[in-house]
Design a protein around this motif. Structure first.
Motif, PDB file in Angstrom:
ATOM      1  N   ARG A 136       0.837  -1.205   0.000  1.00 61.59           N
ATOM      2  CA  ARG A 136       0.000   0.000   0.000  1.00 61.59           C
ATOM      3  C   ARG A 136       0.873   1.257   0.000  1.00 61.59           C
ATOM      4  NH1 ARG A 136      -2.831  -0.922   4.237  1.00 61.59           N
ATOM      5  NH2 ARG A 136      -4.756  -1.680   3.287  1.00 61.59           N
ATOM      6  N   GLU A 137       1.963   1.227   0.767  1.00 57.21           N
ATOM      7  CA  GLU A 137       2.862   2.385   0.811  1.00 57.21           C
ATOM      8  C   GLU A 137       3.513   2.617  -0.552  1.00 57.21           C
ATOM      9  OE1 GLU A 137       6.499   4.648   1.228  1.00 57.21           O
ATOM     10  OE2 GLU A 137       6.454   2.471   0.842  1.00 57.21           O
ATOM     11  N   ARG A 138       3.898   1.575  -1.240  1.00 59.95           N
ATOM     12  CA  ARG A 138       4.457   1.728  -2.594  1.00 59.95           C
ATOM     13  C   ARG A 138       3.398   2.264  -3.548  1.00 59.95           C
ATOM     14  NH1 ARG A 138       6.835  -3.953  -4.177  1.00 59.95           N
ATOM     15  NH2 ARG A 138       6.908  -2.880  -6.212  1.00 59.95           N
ATOM     16  N   ALA A 139       2.178   1.783  -3.410  1.00 60.84           N
ATOM     17  CA  ALA A 139       1.094   2.286  -4.266  1.00 60.84           C
ATOM     18  C   ALA A 139       0.835   3.763  -4.015  1.00 60.84           C
ATOM     19  CB  ALA A 139      -0.164   1.463  -4.039  1.00 60.84           C
ATOM     20  N   GLU A 140       0.916   4.176  -2.757  1.00 57.32           N
ATOM     21  CA  GLU A 140       0.707   5.587  -2.431  1.00 57.32           C
ATOM     22  C   GLU A 140       1.796   6.457  -3.061  1.00 57.32           C
ATOM     23  OE1 GLU A 140      -1.682   7.187  -0.965  1.00 57.32           O
ATOM     24  OE2 GLU A 140      -2.907   5.418  -0.506  1.00 57.32           O
ATOM     25  N   ARG A 141       3.014   5.995  -3.061  1.00 60.42           N
ATOM     26  CA  ARG A 141       4.101   6.770  -3.668  1.00 60.42           C
ATOM     27  C   ARG A 141       3.889   6.916  -5.171  1.00 60.42           C
ATOM     28  NH1 ARG A 141       9.481   3.879  -1.795  1.00 60.42           N
ATOM     29  NH2 ARG A 141      10.328   5.415  -3.263  1.00 60.42           N
ATOM     30  N   ILE A 142       3.514   5.822  -5.832  1.00 60.69           N
ATOM     31  CA  ILE A 142       3.267   5.893  -7.280  1.00 60.69           C
ATOM     32  C   ILE A 142       2.068   6.789  -7.569  1.00 60.69           C
ATOM     33  CG2 ILE A 142       2.633   4.544  -9.310  1.00 60.69           C
ATOM     34  CD1 ILE A 142       4.154   2.178  -8.099  1.00 60.69           C
ATOM     35  N   THR A 143       1.019   6.645  -6.785  1.00 62.93           N
ATOM     36  CA  THR A 143      -0.177   7.461  -6.986  1.00 62.93           C
ATOM     37  C   THR A 143       0.116   8.947  -6.778  1.00 62.93           C
ATOM     38  OG1 THR A 143      -1.570   5.623  -6.272  1.00 62.93           O
ATOM     39  CG2 THR A 143      -2.538   7.817  -6.228  1.00 62.93           C
ATOM     40  N   HIS A 144       0.885   9.259  -5.730  1.00 60.56           N
ATOM     41  CA  HIS A 144       1.217  10.655  -5.463  1.00 60.56           C
ATOM     42  C   HIS A 144       2.035  11.255  -6.606  1.00 60.56           C
ATOM     43  CE1 HIS A 144       2.257  14.258  -3.234  1.00 60.56           C
ATOM     44  NE2 HIS A 144       3.548  14.016  -3.473  1.00 60.56           N
ATOM     45  N   SER A 145       2.979  10.500  -7.147  1.00 56.55           N
ATOM     46  CA  SER A 145       3.786  11.003  -8.268  1.00 56.55           C
ATOM     47  C   SER A 145       2.918  11.262  -9.497  1.00 56.55           C
ATOM     48  CB  SER A 145       4.888   9.992  -8.614  1.00 56.55           C
ATOM     49  OG  SER A 145       5.761   9.799  -7.517  1.00 56.55           O
ATOM     50  N   ALA A 146       2.002  10.333  -9.790  1.00 57.28           N
ATOM     51  CA  ALA A 146       1.117  10.517 -10.941  1.00 57.28           C
ATOM     52  C   ALA A 146       0.188  11.706 -10.743  1.00 57.28           C
ATOM     53  CB  ALA A 146       0.307   9.241 -11.177  1.00 57.28           C
ATOM     54  N   GLU A 147      -0.350  11.847  -9.544  1.00 56.09           N
ATOM     55  CA  GLU A 147      -1.255  12.965  -9.285  1.00 56.09           C
ATOM     56  C   GLU A 147      -0.524  14.298  -9.341  1.00 56.09           C
ATOM     57  OE1 GLU A 147      -2.916  12.011  -5.534  1.00 56.09           O
ATOM     58  OE2 GLU A 147      -4.505  10.720  -6.363  1.00 56.09           O
ATOM     59  N   THR A 148       0.724  14.327  -8.869  1.00 54.09           N
ATOM     60  CA  THR A 148       1.502  15.567  -8.922  1.00 54.09           C
ATOM     61  C   THR A 148       1.694  16.020 -10.354  1.00 54.09           C
ATOM     62  OG1 THR A 148       2.661  14.973  -6.878  1.00 54.09           O
ATOM     63  CG2 THR A 148       3.691  16.628  -8.281  1.00 54.09           C
ATOM     64  N   MET A 149       2.034  15.093 -11.240  1.00 55.27           N
ATOM     65  CA  MET A 149       2.186  15.458 -12.657  1.00 55.27           C
ATOM     66  C   MET A 149       0.857  15.872 -13.269  1.00 55.27           C
ATOM     67  SD  MET A 149       5.031  13.035 -14.477  1.00 55.27           S
ATOM     68  CE  MET A 149       4.093  11.535 -14.281  1.00 55.27           C
ATOM     69  N   ARG A 150      -0.215  15.204 -12.905  1.00 50.46           N
ATOM     70  CA  ARG A 150      -1.527  15.550 -13.471  1.00 50.46           C
ATOM     71  C   ARG A 150      -1.958  16.949 -13.049  1.00 50.46           C
ATOM     72  NH1 ARG A 150      -4.199  11.655 -11.534  1.00 50.46           N
ATOM     73  NH2 ARG A 150      -5.361  12.632  -9.843  1.00 50.46           N
ATOM     74  N   TRP A 151      -1.803  17.251 -11.770  1.00 58.04           N
ATOM     75  CA  TRP A 151      -2.206  18.570 -11.288  1.00 58.04           C
ATOM     76  C   TRP A 151      -1.332  19.673 -11.885  1.00 58.04           C
ATOM     77  CZ3 TRP A 151      -2.166  16.384  -5.654  1.00 58.04           C
ATOM     78  CH2 TRP A 151      -3.289  15.560  -5.485  1.00 58.04           C
ATOM     79  N   ALA A 152      -0.023  19.400 -12.005  1.00 60.39           N
ATOM     80  CA  ALA A 152       0.870  20.402 -12.605  1.00 60.39           C
ATOM     81  C   ALA A 152       0.503  20.641 -14.071  1.00 60.39           C
ATOM     82  CB  ALA A 152       2.317  19.948 -12.489  1.00 60.39           C
ATOM     83  N   ALA A 153       0.189  19.565 -14.797  1.00 64.66           N
ATOM     84  CA  ALA A 153      -0.202  19.717 -16.208  1.00 64.66           C
ATOM     85  C   ALA A 153      -1.509  20.491 -16.332  1.00 64.66           C
ATOM     86  CB  ALA A 153      -0.335  18.347 -16.859  1.00 64.66           C
ATOM     87  N   GLN A 154      -2.462  20.228 -15.434  1.00 65.80           N
ATOM     88  CA  GLN A 154      -3.724  20.962 -15.459  1.00 65.80           C
ATOM     89  C   GLN A 154      -3.512  22.445 -15.174  1.00 65.80           C
ATOM     90  OE1 GLN A 154      -6.035  18.790 -12.603  1.00 65.80           O
ATOM     91  NE2 GLN A 154      -6.713  17.237 -14.077  1.00 65.80           N
ATOM     92  N   ASP A 155      -2.673  22.745 -14.172  1.00 69.65           N
ATOM     93  CA  ASP A 155      -2.384  24.152 -13.871  1.00 69.65           C
ATOM     94  C   ASP A 155      -1.682  24.831 -15.036  1.00 69.65           C
ATOM     95  OD1 ASP A 155      -3.491  23.726 -11.404  1.00 69.65           O
ATOM     96  OD2 ASP A 155      -1.563  23.449 -10.369  1.00 69.65           O
ATOM     97  N   ARG A 156      -0.781  24.106 -15.686  1.00 79.33           N
ATOM     98  CA  ARG A 156      -0.057  24.676 -16.824  1.00 79.33           C
ATOM     99  C   ARG A 156      -1.009  24.977 -17.981  1.00 79.33           C
ATOM    100  NH1 ARG A 156       5.282  24.641 -18.676  1.00 79.33           N
ATOM    101  NH2 ARG A 156       5.548  24.499 -20.926  1.00 79.33           N
ATOM    102  N   MET A 157      -1.886  24.052 -18.287  1.00 75.34           N
ATOM    103  CA  MET A 157      -2.842  24.274 -19.367  1.00 75.34           C
ATOM    104  C   MET A 157      -3.809  25.409 -19.033  1.00 75.34           C
ATOM    105  SD  MET A 157      -3.712  20.467 -20.896  1.00 75.34           S
ATOM    106  CE  MET A 157      -4.018  19.698 -19.314  1.00 75.34           C
ATOM    107  N   GLN A 158      -4.205  25.503 -17.764  1.00 71.31           N
ATOM    108  CA  GLN A 158      -5.096  26.597 -17.361  1.00 71.31           C
ATOM    109  C   GLN A 158      -4.390  27.942 -17.480  1.00 71.31           C
ATOM    110  OE1 GLN A 158      -6.673  26.173 -13.408  1.00 71.31           O
ATOM    111  NE2 GLN A 158      -7.897  28.054 -13.532  1.00 71.31           N
ATOM    112  N   ARG A 159      -3.100  27.978 -17.100  1.00 73.72           N
ATOM    113  CA  ARG A 159      -2.347  29.237 -17.207  1.00 73.72           C
ATOM    114  C   ARG A 159      -2.217  29.655 -18.665  1.00 73.72           C
ATOM    115  NH1 ARG A 159       1.377  32.073 -14.137  1.00 73.72           N
ATOM    116  NH2 ARG A 159       1.816  34.005 -15.265  1.00 73.72           N
ATOM    117  N   PHE A 160      -1.906  28.709 -19.538  1.00 72.42           N
ATOM    118  CA  PHE A 160      -1.811  29.030 -20.959  1.00 72.42           C
ATOM    119  C   PHE A 160      -3.154  29.507 -21.499  1.00 72.42           C
ATOM    120  CE2 PHE A 160       2.028  26.077 -21.941  1.00 72.42           C
ATOM    121  CZ  PHE A 160       2.857  26.989 -21.305  1.00 72.42           C
ATOM    122  N   ALA A 161      -4.231  28.886 -21.049  1.00 70.99           N
ATOM    123  CA  ALA A 161      -5.562  29.303 -21.513  1.00 70.99           C
ATOM    124  C   ALA A 161      -5.883  30.716 -21.037  1.00 70.99           C
ATOM    125  CB  ALA A 161      -6.615  28.313 -21.017  1.00 70.99           C
ATOM    126  N   ASP A 162      -5.509  31.049 -19.782  1.00 68.59           N
ATOM    127  CA  ASP A 162      -5.753  32.400 -19.265  1.00 68.59           C
ATOM    128  C   ASP A 162      -4.945  33.439 -20.037  1.00 68.59           C
ATOM    129  OD1 ASP A 162      -7.464  31.340 -17.415  1.00 68.59           O
ATOM    130  OD2 ASP A 162      -5.991  31.278 -15.792  1.00 68.59           O
TER     131      ASP A 162
END
Length: 263
Positions: A136-162
């Protein structure tokens, strides 16, 4: 005879080339169809596995339900991040590096998912209880890394759109000002109004002067013989006395005199 043989050879070579091209095209088409089938098959198999994991989280209890929940969360996080990165890759090439990192995360996630599936088939509850926290701890680390990239990509696309929306709004404001060109034209016309009135006043003065000149011309016309030549009175210097005499004659009479009666 030699020319005929050369022609036959050329025809045979052409036929062989056409056959080779046909075989190559058929092989490529078959590979493309096979790749599409494999892709759709993998997608369908993954969708079935995801649905099965969701069902296990609701229908089972204990370690099996916990393992299914960990696998489902890991799979959902990676799939969501992949969709976001692939959707924005056409507009932002830098997301390609994020996709490369996501593929490496997919490899670790696939390895972990295999361990979790093996743990599902483990009959010893103690073994499951000992291994599950680590997995479970390994899964949490992988999930956190994936979510970090997803949120950063969403913020980047929103900034470009603004930013793009801000530039577009400025361009629209400039275009609207260009379309309202009559506002600046009306201001320039009102600024010229005093000058126009001054011109009108000058024109009026010129008109009054012209009327006075016309009266003088009429007076001079009376002193001529009608053909633009000076009359005899003007030549003899009698014009002014005659004019004064005519003016006295045109005055109204004072009426009968009221002197003393004859008696």
């Amino acid at each position: 005879m030699d020319v005929f043989g050369v022609m036959i050879g050329l025809v045979l070579l052409f036929g062989v080339a056409v056959m080779v091209l046909a075989v190559v095209g058929t092989v490529k088409a078959a590979k493309a169809v096979g790749a599409k089938i494999e892709k759709h098959e993998a997608s369908a198999r993954r969708a079935v596995e995801t649905a099965t994991l969701k069902a296990k989280t609701y229908t089972k209890v204990g370690p099996s339900a916990q393992i299914a929940s960990v696998r489902l969360r890991l799979r959902t996080s990676l799939d969501g991040t992949r969709q976001v990165l692939e959707s924005g890759l056409a507009q932002d090439g830098q997301l390609g590096e994020s996709l490369a990192l996501l593929k490496r995360l997919d490899e670790h996630a696939a390895e972990l998912d295999g361990e979790l599936r093996m743990l599902e088939r483990e009959p010893e509850t103690a073994r499951i209880a000992a291994k599950l926290p680590e997995l479970r701890e390994r899964a949490e680390r992988i999930t956190h890394s994936a979510e970090t990239m997803r949120w950063a990509a969403q913020d980047r696309m929103q900034r470009f759109a603004d930013d793009e929306l801000s530039r577009l709004s400025q361009e629209c404001e400039s275009e609207a000002g260009a379309l309202r060109h009559w506002d600046t034209a009306g201001g320039a016309s009102s600024g010229q109004a005093p000058g126009a009135s001054g011109s009108a006043g000058s024109a009026g003065s010129a008109g009054s002067g012209g009327s006075g000149g016309a009266a003088g011309s009429a007076a001079r016309a009376r002193l001529t013989d009608g053909k633009g030549r000076a009359s005899a009175e003007e030549l003899l210097g009698l014009a002014d006395p005659l004019a004064k005499l005519a003016q006295r004659l045109r005055k109204p009479s004072a009426g009968p005199s009221t002197g003393p009666s004859a008696g």
